[in-house]
Design a protein around this motif. Structure first.
Motif, PDB file in Angstrom:
ATOM      1  N   ALA A  85       0.802  -1.217   0.236  1.00  0.00           N
ATOM      2  CA  ALA A  85       0.017  -0.106   0.013  1.00  0.00           C
ATOM      3  C   ALA A  85       0.756   1.235  -0.029  1.00  0.00           C
ATOM      4  O   ALA A  85       0.342   2.414  -0.608  1.00  0.00           O
ATOM      5  N   GLU A  86       1.865   1.148   0.439  1.00  0.00           N
ATOM      6  CA  GLU A  86       2.994   2.108   0.677  1.00  0.00           C
ATOM      7  C   GLU A  86       3.377   2.619  -0.647  1.00  0.00           C
ATOM      8  O   GLU A  86       3.895   3.600  -1.146  1.00  0.00           O
ATOM      9  N   ALA A  87       3.886   1.347  -1.411  1.00  0.00           N
ATOM     10  CA  ALA A  87       4.524   1.659  -2.633  1.00  0.00           C
ATOM     11  C   ALA A  87       3.334   2.290  -3.543  1.00  0.00           C
ATOM     12  O   ALA A  87       3.780   3.041  -4.585  1.00  0.00           O
ATOM     13  N   GLN A  88       2.161   2.025  -3.416  1.00  0.00           N
ATOM     14  CA  GLN A  88       0.958   2.227  -4.375  1.00  0.00           C
ATOM     15  C   GLN A  88       0.809   3.888  -4.171  1.00  0.00           C
ATOM     16  O   GLN A  88       0.843   4.633  -5.028  1.00  0.00           O
ATOM     17  N   TYR A  89       0.759   4.313  -2.870  1.00  0.00           N
ATOM     18  CA  TYR A  89       0.948   5.791  -2.214  1.00  0.00           C
ATOM     19  C   TYR A  89       2.183   6.432  -2.932  1.00  0.00           C
ATOM     20  O   TYR A  89       1.923   7.622  -3.582  1.00  0.00           O
ATOM     21  N   LEU A  90       3.409   5.873  -2.721  1.00  0.00           N
ATOM     22  CA  LEU A  90       4.367   6.671  -3.208  1.00  0.00           C
ATOM     23  C   LEU A  90       4.438   6.764  -4.996  1.00  0.00           C
ATOM     24  O   LEU A  90       4.714   7.993  -5.554  1.00  0.00           O
ATOM     25  N   LEU A  91       3.900   5.660  -5.705  1.00  0.00           N
ATOM     26  CA  LEU A  91       4.012   5.904  -7.124  1.00  0.00           C
ATOM     27  C   LEU A  91       2.886   7.033  -7.490  1.00  0.00           C
ATOM     28  O   LEU A  91       3.002   7.877  -8.398  1.00  0.00           O
ATOM     29  N   ALA A  92       1.612   7.130  -6.777  1.00  0.00           N
ATOM     30  CA  ALA A  92       0.710   7.700  -7.203  1.00  0.00           C
ATOM     31  C   ALA A  92       0.903   9.271  -7.021  1.00  0.00           C
ATOM     32  O   ALA A  92       0.711  10.194  -7.682  1.00  0.00           O
ATOM     33  N   MET A  93       1.795   9.292  -5.842  1.00  0.00           N
ATOM     34  CA  MET A  93       2.335  10.666  -5.348  1.00  0.00           C
ATOM     35  C   MET A  93       3.398  11.575  -6.240  1.00  0.00           C
ATOM     36  O   MET A  93       3.384  12.567  -6.576  1.00  0.00           O
ATOM     37  N   MET A  94       4.404  10.231  -6.789  1.00  0.00           N
ATOM     38  CA  MET A  94       5.533  11.055  -7.503  1.00  0.00           C
ATOM     39  C   MET A  94       5.028  11.144  -9.027  1.00  0.00           C
ATOM     40  O   MET A  94       5.621  11.776  -9.937  1.00  0.00           O
ATOM     41  N   ALA A  95       4.084  10.179  -9.559  1.00  0.00           N
ATOM     42  CA  ALA A  95       3.846  10.029 -11.130  1.00  0.00           C
ATOM     43  C   ALA A  95       3.280  11.609 -11.597  1.00  0.00           C
ATOM     44  O   ALA A  95       3.817  11.960 -12.651  1.00  0.00           O
ATOM     45  N   PRO A  96       2.744  12.286 -10.877  1.00  0.00           N
ATOM     46  CA  PRO A  96       2.437  13.632 -11.393  1.00  0.00           C
ATOM     47  C   PRO A  96       3.716  14.566 -11.652  1.00  0.00           C
ATOM     48  O   PRO A  96       3.534  15.642 -12.234  1.00  0.00           O
ATOM     49  N   LEU A  97       4.832  14.256 -11.073  1.00  0.00           N
ATOM     50  CA  LEU A  97       6.016  14.952 -10.993  1.00  0.00           C
ATOM     51  C   LEU A  97       6.911  14.551 -12.380  1.00  0.00           C
ATOM     52  O   LEU A  97       7.924  14.992 -12.350  1.00  0.00           O
ATOM     53  N   LEU A  98       6.458  13.532 -12.934  1.00  0.00           N
ATOM     54  CA  LEU A  98       7.273  13.058 -14.069  1.00  0.00           C
ATOM     55  C   LEU A  98       6.758  13.523 -15.345  1.00  0.00           C
ATOM     56  O   LEU A  98       5.689  13.837 -15.754  1.00  0.00           O
ATOM     57  N   GLU A  99       8.059  13.803 -16.107  1.00  0.00           N
ATOM     58  CA  GLU A  99       7.592  14.013 -17.593  1.00  0.00           C
ATOM     59  C   GLU A  99       7.144  13.071 -18.401  1.00  0.00           C
ATOM     60  O   GLU A  99       7.026  11.912 -18.058  1.00  0.00           O
ATOM     61  N   PRO A 100       6.252  13.209 -19.393  1.00  0.00           N
ATOM     62  CA  PRO A 100       5.615  12.007 -20.217  1.00  0.00           C
ATOM     63  C   PRO A 100       6.833  11.367 -20.983  1.00  0.00           C
ATOM     64  O   PRO A 100       7.834  11.837 -21.080  1.00  0.00           O
ATOM     65  N   SER A 101       6.540  10.093 -21.075  1.00  0.00           N
ATOM     66  CA  SER A 101       7.609   9.035 -21.247  1.00  0.00           C
ATOM     67  C   SER A 101       8.506   8.743 -20.542  1.00  0.00           C
ATOM     68  O   SER A 101       9.746   8.269 -20.634  1.00  0.00           O
ATOM     69  N   ALA A 102       8.435   9.297 -18.996  1.00  0.00           N
ATOM     70  CA  ALA A 102       9.585   8.984 -18.143  1.00  0.00           C
ATOM     71  C   ALA A 102       9.799   7.639 -17.914  1.00  0.00           C
ATOM     72  O   ALA A 102       8.801   6.871 -17.834  1.00  0.00           O
ATOM     73  N   GLU A 103      11.019   7.192 -17.483  1.00  0.00           N
ATOM     74  CA  GLU A 103      11.214   6.018 -17.220  1.00  0.00           C
ATOM     75  C   GLU A 103      11.224   5.488 -16.054  1.00  0.00           C
ATOM     76  O   GLU A 103      11.243   6.441 -15.032  1.00  0.00           O
ATOM     77  N   LEU A 104      10.315   4.307 -15.727  1.00  0.00           N
ATOM     78  CA  LEU A 104      10.198   3.936 -14.239  1.00  0.00           C
ATOM     79  C   LEU A 104      10.712   2.920 -13.737  1.00  0.00           C
ATOM     80  O   LEU A 104      10.933   1.621 -14.751  1.00  0.00           O
ATOM     81  N   PHE A 105      11.521   2.550 -12.764  1.00  0.00           N
ATOM     82  CA  PHE A 105      12.141   1.627 -12.303  1.00  0.00           C
ATOM     83  C   PHE A 105      11.595   1.119 -11.160  1.00  0.00           C
ATOM     84  O   PHE A 105      11.650   2.071  -9.938  1.00  0.00           O
ATOM     85  N   LEU A 106      11.271  -0.023 -10.543  1.00  0.00           N
ATOM     86  CA  LEU A 106      11.214  -0.583  -9.493  1.00  0.00           C
ATOM     87  C   LEU A 106      12.083  -1.724  -9.256  1.00  0.00           C
ATOM     88  O   LEU A 106      12.422  -2.457  -9.687  1.00  0.00           O
TER      89      LEU A 106
END
Length: 342
Positions: free
Chosen positions: A90-111
């Motif tokens: 649930a914390e991972a979901q929260y962090l992704l949702a919080m950070m995604a709006p700060l990313l440029e379109p087509s940004a690379e995502l690494f987990l």
């Protein structure tokens, strides 16, 4: 001298070409100095952490590049995100949702994370943001997943992530608000309930150590209107949860980050805690043992320390070495409540 890097970071070292020249945002279960090493490869680096201990350790090396808070605000400016998988999904979901709006379109995502820590569910987490994720590496019982931000991102609304429930401790009722991954986020745990059931009326100043969602400190503030309550935790999500719990119940207290006693100076009449003994995926006692050993220095004359702990934890000898009197005031098959006096 830098500290040894974790197994996850050793795996990332094999793949650090992905991060060269990127405007990189790192957050999650940070454990070592490797983000600082990555900073030498990127064009810009921000390390976001909800862990005050990690923030304090990294401030000298990272300066303004390391941010401690429950939310990272700002305009889109990152073209890569590295999330170190936290213990709670649930914390991972929260962090992704919080950070995604700060990313440029087509940004690379690494987990990245340990296999035993839920990283094998990364593809499902990333599916909300990209069409396809790829496992780039698997080494040292860790895995690295990679995707591209290709789906629309909704604005982040903190209130949508708050869980609310009603808590009943004896004759005291409380509304609790909690963010994901925070202790007591779902319900009042049995240990805290036993602790609250064995606390008498209180006056003076009280420290709630490891406040989590703010249940213990808020219940005691409600029961004892003249009690001055201070709540501390290392988790920024816990601190914000405690603030929200206090506010919705019309209560007041001081809420602050502190690495054990790092940000405290005044003594208290009472210290109360359901102290944590987990750190990430591992059982970890050092912080709690330091908390107990140093407690006398933060108590006034006639001060009292009351804690609840799992019965298998050998805290009684430790308490007896640092307090004149220690007794077990309540116990069952799982928990013990200790009262120590100077």
């Amino acid at each position: 001298m830098s500290s040894p890097i974790s197994a996850v970071s050793q795996m990332l070292q094999r793949n650090q070409a992905f991060f060269v020249g990127k405007r990189l945002l790192i957050c999650g279960a940070l454990e070592d100095d490797y983000p600082h090493q990555l900073g030498t490869l990127t064009s810009a680096l921000t390390v976001f952490t909800t862990d005050y201990c990690y923030y304090r350790r990294q401030q000298r090396a990272l300066g303004a590049a390391v941010v401690f808070d429950h939310q990272l605000a700002g305009s889109p400016r990152f073209d890569a995100l590295l999330l170190l998988m936290p213990k709670a999904k649930a914390e991972a979901q929260y962090l992704l949702a919080m950070m995604a709006p700060l990313l440029e379109p087509s940004a690379e995502l690494f987990l990245a994370g340990e296999n035993r820590g839920g990283i094998n569910g990364a593809d499902k987490l990333l599916a909300l943001y990209g069409d396809k994720s790829i496992k780039r590496d698997s080494a040292r019982r860790c895995s690295l997943y990679h995707s591209i931000l290709s789906k629309p991102v909704a604005p982040f609304v903190l209130d949508e992530w708050l869980r609310q429930y009603e808590c009943h401790a004896g004759n005291t009722s409380l509304t609790v608000l909690a963010l994901p991954g925070v202790f007591s986020a779902e319900e009042l745990d049995d240990g805290s309930k036993m602790l609250l059931d064995n606390l008498p009326p209180m006056a003076g100043e009280l420290l709630d150590f490891g406040c989590g969602a703010g249940v213990i400190g808020s219940v005691l503030a409600k029961r004892n209107p003249d009690l001055a309550v201070t709540m501390v935790d290392i988790n920024a999500l816990a601190l914000e949860s405690s603030r929200r719990t206090l506010a919705i119940n019309g209560l007041t207290a001081t809420v602050r980050a502190s690495d054990i006693y790092s940000d405290l100076s005044q003594p208290f009449d009472h210290i109360v805690s359901n102290p944590p003994f987990h750190a990430g995926l591992n059982t970890f006692y050092a912080a709690t043992e330091t908390f107990l050993c140093q407690a006398p220095a933060f108590l006034r004359a006639q001060g009292r320390l009351t804690i609840v702990a799992n019965g298998f934890l050998r805290y009684q000898p430790l308490l007896e070495n640092h307090f004149k009197q220690t007794e077990i005031v309540s116990s069952d098959a799982k928990f013990k409540v200790y009262l120590s006096r100077l």
